[in-house]
Design a protein around this motif. Structure first.
Motif, PDB file in Angstrom:
ATOM      1  N   VAL A 298      13.742  63.448  54.876  1.00 24.06           N
ATOM      2  CA  VAL A 298      13.100  62.125  54.823  1.00 24.06           C
ATOM      3  C   VAL A 298      11.633  62.279  54.417  1.00 24.06           C
ATOM      4  CG1 VAL A 298      12.329  60.185  56.249  1.00 24.06           C
ATOM      5  CG2 VAL A 298      14.687  60.997  56.429  1.00 24.06           C
ATOM      6  N   ARG A 299      10.952  63.244  55.014  1.00 23.85           N
ATOM      7  CA  ARG A 299       9.520  63.444  54.717  1.00 23.85           C
ATOM      8  C   ARG A 299       9.325  63.809  53.248  1.00 23.85           C
ATOM      9  NH1 ARG A 299       6.451  67.693  54.153  1.00 23.85           N
ATOM     10  NH2 ARG A 299       7.974  69.226  54.880  1.00 23.85           N
ATOM     11  N   LEU A 300      10.166  64.693  52.726  1.00 25.15           N
ATOM     12  CA  LEU A 300      10.012  65.126  51.328  1.00 25.15           C
ATOM     13  C   LEU A 300      10.294  63.980  50.353  1.00 25.15           C
ATOM     14  CD1 LEU A 300      11.605  68.696  51.522  1.00 25.15           C
ATOM     15  CD2 LEU A 300       9.192  68.118  51.161  1.00 25.15           C
ATOM     16  N   ILE A 301      11.263  63.142  50.688  1.00 19.48           N
ATOM     17  CA  ILE A 301      11.549  61.999  49.802  1.00 19.48           C
ATOM     18  C   ILE A 301      10.378  61.017  49.850  1.00 19.48           C
ATOM     19  CG2 ILE A 301      13.090  60.069  49.317  1.00 19.48           C
ATOM     20  CD1 ILE A 301      15.354  61.747  50.590  1.00 19.48           C
ATOM     21  N   ARG A 302       9.865  60.773  51.062  1.00 23.81           N
ATOM     22  CA  ARG A 302       8.714  59.841  51.157  1.00 23.81           C
ATOM     23  C   ARG A 302       7.558  60.340  50.309  1.00 23.81           C
ATOM     24  NH1 ARG A 302       9.479  58.476  57.411  1.00 23.81           N
ATOM     25  NH2 ARG A 302      10.970  56.780  57.112  1.00 23.81           N
ATOM     26  N   ALA A 303       7.294  61.641  50.365  1.00 25.26           N
ATOM     27  CA  ALA A 303       6.182  62.198  49.575  1.00 25.26           C
ATOM     28  C   ALA A 303       6.485  62.056  48.081  1.00 25.26           C
ATOM     29  CB  ALA A 303       5.971  63.667  49.947  1.00 25.26           C
ATOM     30  N   SER A 304       7.746  62.181  47.701  1.00 22.41           N
ATOM     31  CA  SER A 304       8.119  62.160  46.276  1.00 22.41           C
ATOM     32  C   SER A 304       8.113  60.748  45.686  1.00 22.41           C
ATOM     33  CB  SER A 304       9.515  62.773  46.085  1.00 22.41           C
ATOM     34  OG  SER A 304       9.555  64.072  46.629  1.00 22.41           O
ATOM     35  N   VAL A 305       8.398  59.734  46.527  1.00 22.68           N
ATOM     36  CA  VAL A 305       8.495  58.361  45.993  1.00 22.68           C
ATOM     37  C   VAL A 305       7.258  57.521  46.329  1.00 22.68           C
ATOM     38  CG1 VAL A 305      11.024  58.396  46.114  1.00 22.68           C
ATOM     39  CG2 VAL A 305       9.742  57.358  47.992  1.00 22.68           C
ATOM     40  N   ALA A 306       6.216  58.193  46.799  1.00 18.53           N
ATOM     41  CA  ALA A 306       5.020  57.467  47.269  1.00 18.53           C
ATOM     42  C   ALA A 306       4.450  56.534  46.205  1.00 18.53           C
ATOM     43  CB  ALA A 306       3.966  58.461  47.733  1.00 18.53           C
ATOM     44  N   ASP A 307       4.597  56.912  44.932  1.00 17.45           N
ATOM     45  CA  ASP A 307       4.008  56.100  43.848  1.00 17.45           C
ATOM     46  C   ASP A 307       4.878  54.911  43.430  1.00 17.45           C
ATOM     47  OD1 ASP A 307       1.946  57.819  43.764  1.00 17.45           O
ATOM     48  OD2 ASP A 307       2.655  58.955  42.014  1.00 17.45           O
ATOM     49  N   LEU A 308       6.079  54.807  43.965  1.00 17.83           N
ATOM     50  CA  LEU A 308       6.999  53.781  43.452  1.00 17.83           C
ATOM     51  C   LEU A 308       6.720  52.389  44.010  1.00 17.83           C
ATOM     52  CD1 LEU A 308      10.446  55.634  43.300  1.00 17.83           C
ATOM     53  CD2 LEU A 308       8.630  55.497  41.591  1.00 17.83           C
ATOM     54  N   GLY A 309       5.931  52.323  45.064  1.00 21.64           N
ATOM     55  CA  GLY A 309       5.575  51.009  45.609  1.00 21.64           C
ATOM     56  C   GLY A 309       6.121  50.816  47.016  1.00 21.64           C
ATOM     57  N   GLU A 310       5.559  49.814  47.678  1.00 22.31           N
ATOM     58  CA  GLU A 310       5.915  49.605  49.091  1.00 22.31           C
ATOM     59  C   GLU A 310       7.303  49.017  49.264  1.00 22.31           C
ATOM     60  OE1 GLU A 310       2.838  47.399  51.015  1.00 22.31           O
ATOM     61  OE2 GLU A 310       1.407  49.059  50.851  1.00 22.31           O
ATOM     62  N   HIS A 311       7.884  48.549  48.153  1.00 17.53           N
ATOM     63  CA  HIS A 311       9.241  47.988  48.271  1.00 17.53           C
ATOM     64  C   HIS A 311      10.293  49.102  48.293  1.00 17.53           C
ATOM     65  CE1 HIS A 311       8.925  48.807  44.038  1.00 17.53           C
ATOM     66  NE2 HIS A 311      10.149  48.378  43.795  1.00 17.53           N
ATOM     67  N   VAL A 312       9.850  50.350  48.172  1.00 14.96           N
ATOM     68  CA  VAL A 312      10.782  51.490  48.275  1.00 14.96           C
ATOM     69  C   VAL A 312      10.539  52.187  49.613  1.00 14.96           C
ATOM     70  CG1 VAL A 312      11.505  53.684  47.238  1.00 14.96           C
ATOM     71  CG2 VAL A 312      10.746  51.795  45.774  1.00 14.96           C
ATOM     72  N   THR A 313      11.594  52.264  50.429  1.00 17.05           N
ATOM     73  CA  THR A 313      11.456  52.906  51.743  1.00 17.05           C
ATOM     74  C   THR A 313      12.553  53.949  51.916  1.00 17.05           C
ATOM     75  OG1 THR A 313      12.755  51.115  52.731  1.00 17.05           O
ATOM     76  CG2 THR A 313      10.360  50.915  52.861  1.00 17.05           C
ATOM     77  N   VAL A 314      12.383  54.792  52.918  1.00 19.13           N
ATOM     78  CA  VAL A 314      13.329  55.892  53.146  1.00 19.13           C
ATOM     79  C   VAL A 314      13.740  55.868  54.618  1.00 19.13           C
ATOM     80  CG1 VAL A 314      13.702  58.379  52.884  1.00 19.13           C
ATOM     81  CG2 VAL A 314      11.975  57.237  51.460  1.00 19.13           C
ATOM     82  N   ASP A 315      15.042  55.976  54.859  1.00 15.93           N
ATOM     83  CA  ASP A 315      15.573  55.931  56.225  1.00 15.93           C
ATOM     84  C   ASP A 315      16.705  56.930  56.356  1.00 15.93           C
ATOM     85  OD1 ASP A 315      14.401  54.245  57.974  1.00 15.93           O
ATOM     86  OD2 ASP A 315      15.712  52.528  57.590  1.00 15.93           O
ATOM     87  N   ALA A 316      16.810  57.552  57.520  1.00 11.80           N
ATOM     88  CA  ALA A 316      17.982  58.381  57.794  1.00 11.80           C
ATOM     89  C   ALA A 316      19.113  57.474  58.279  1.00 11.80           C
ATOM     90  CB  ALA A 316      17.640  59.415  58.853  1.00 11.80           C
ATOM     91  N   PHE A 317      20.354  57.913  58.054  1.00  7.22           N
ATOM     92  CA  PHE A 317      21.461  57.162  58.642  1.00  7.22           C
ATOM     93  C   PHE A 317      22.614  58.100  58.938  1.00  7.22           C
ATOM     94  CE2 PHE A 317      24.952  56.593  55.470  1.00  7.22           C
ATOM     95  CZ  PHE A 317      24.357  57.133  54.335  1.00  7.22           C
ATOM     96  N   ASP A 318      23.485  57.656  59.867  1.00  6.51           N
ATOM     97  CA  ASP A 318      24.766  58.343  59.990  1.00  6.51           C
ATOM     98  C   ASP A 318      25.849  57.286  60.020  1.00  6.51           C
ATOM     99  OD1 ASP A 318      24.428  57.455  62.591  1.00  6.51           O
ATOM    100  OD2 ASP A 318      23.672  59.394  63.258  1.00  6.51           O
ATOM    101  N   GLY A 319      27.088  57.723  59.894  1.00  5.21           N
ATOM    102  CA  GLY A 319      28.179  56.750  59.814  1.00  5.21           C
ATOM    103  C   GLY A 319      28.409  56.320  58.383  1.00  5.21           C
ATOM    104  N   LEU A 320      28.902  55.106  58.237  1.00  5.50           N
ATOM    105  CA  LEU A 320      29.296  54.634  56.906  1.00  5.50           C
ATOM    106  C   LEU A 320      28.114  54.087  56.105  1.00  5.50           C
ATOM    107  CD1 LEU A 320      32.583  52.653  57.742  1.00  5.50           C
ATOM    108  CD2 LEU A 320      32.412  54.901  56.633  1.00  5.50           C
ATOM    109  N   THR A 321      28.129  54.382  54.812  1.00  3.84           N
ATOM    110  CA  THR A 321      27.107  53.845  53.919  1.00  3.84           C
ATOM    111  C   THR A 321      27.124  52.316  53.924  1.00  3.84           C
ATOM    112  OG1 THR A 321      26.960  55.758  52.489  1.00  3.84           O
ATOM    113  CG2 THR A 321      26.514  53.651  51.468  1.00  3.84           C
TER     114      THR A 321
END
Ligand code: PNS
Length: 165
Positions: free
Chosen positions: A52-75
């Motif tokens: 999650v941390r690495l993705i947040r660092a990688s997408v930081a420039d894409l804008g606040e409408h892009v967020t990253v969350d962990a999940f388990d179970g069904l997509t």
């Protein structure tokens, strides 16, 4: 109408192919939630918090409408939880198609109100995968062209710390 999409995956770790899909999806949807599957059974190289941390660092420039969350179970449950009407997946080559079709049809059966949308990965990243990047790094190869900067650095550090990943 607000168009909300989730982009689910294992992201162990995020590659430039994933980043390309996330970047393009971020222009198509009003909100994009990148969902990182927490599946310890797969024995990932990077634990869920690191991914999650690495993705947040990688997408930081894409804008606040892009967020990253962990999940388990069904997509589809993750998507519903975020009020998403779309699932985004990338397609690199024909070899991806069969598994993606199966997943899309399964998800459609489970949640007919959610549509899966596919983006063709940019040609220059068509060869990139998380597992190949890990293999290349393990044998001392240069992964700069395959991975976002923060991910390449983290992978190099990880391989240095544990030579056999
Ligand atoms: O990056 P990956 O490993 O190709 O991503 C696969 C993923 C996480 C999208 C898929 O395994 C998934 O959706 N898992 C959650 C469980 C689920 O919803 N299964 C039913 C649909 S296949």
């Amino acid at each position: 109408m607000t168009r909300v999409a989730v982009f689910p995956g294992s992201f162990d770790p995020m590659t430039n192919a994933h980043l390309d899909v996330a970047e393009r999806a971020s222009r198509l949807f009003d909100r994009l939630i990148i969902g990182v599957l927490n599946n310890p059974k797969k024995r990932p190289l990077f634990d869920i918090d690191e991914r999650v941390r690495l993705i947040r660092a990688s997408v930081a420039d894409l804008g606040e409408h892009v967020t990253v969350d962990a999940f388990d179970g069904l997509t589809v449950d993750f998507a519903r939880g975020h009020g998403a009407g779309f699932i985004v997946r990338g397609l690199r080559a024909v070899s991806d198609f069969e598994a993606e079709l199966q997943m899309a049809l399964t998800n459609r059966k489970l949640a007919p109100e959610i549509d899966t949308t596919f983006l063709m990965t940019a040609l220059e990243y068509g060869f990139v995968s998380s597992s190949l990047a890990k293999e290349v790094a393990q044998f001392g190869g240069d992964v700069t062209a395959m991975l976002p900067g923060p991910v390449a650095e983290a992978l190099r550090d990880r391989v240095r710390a544990t030579p056999r990943v």
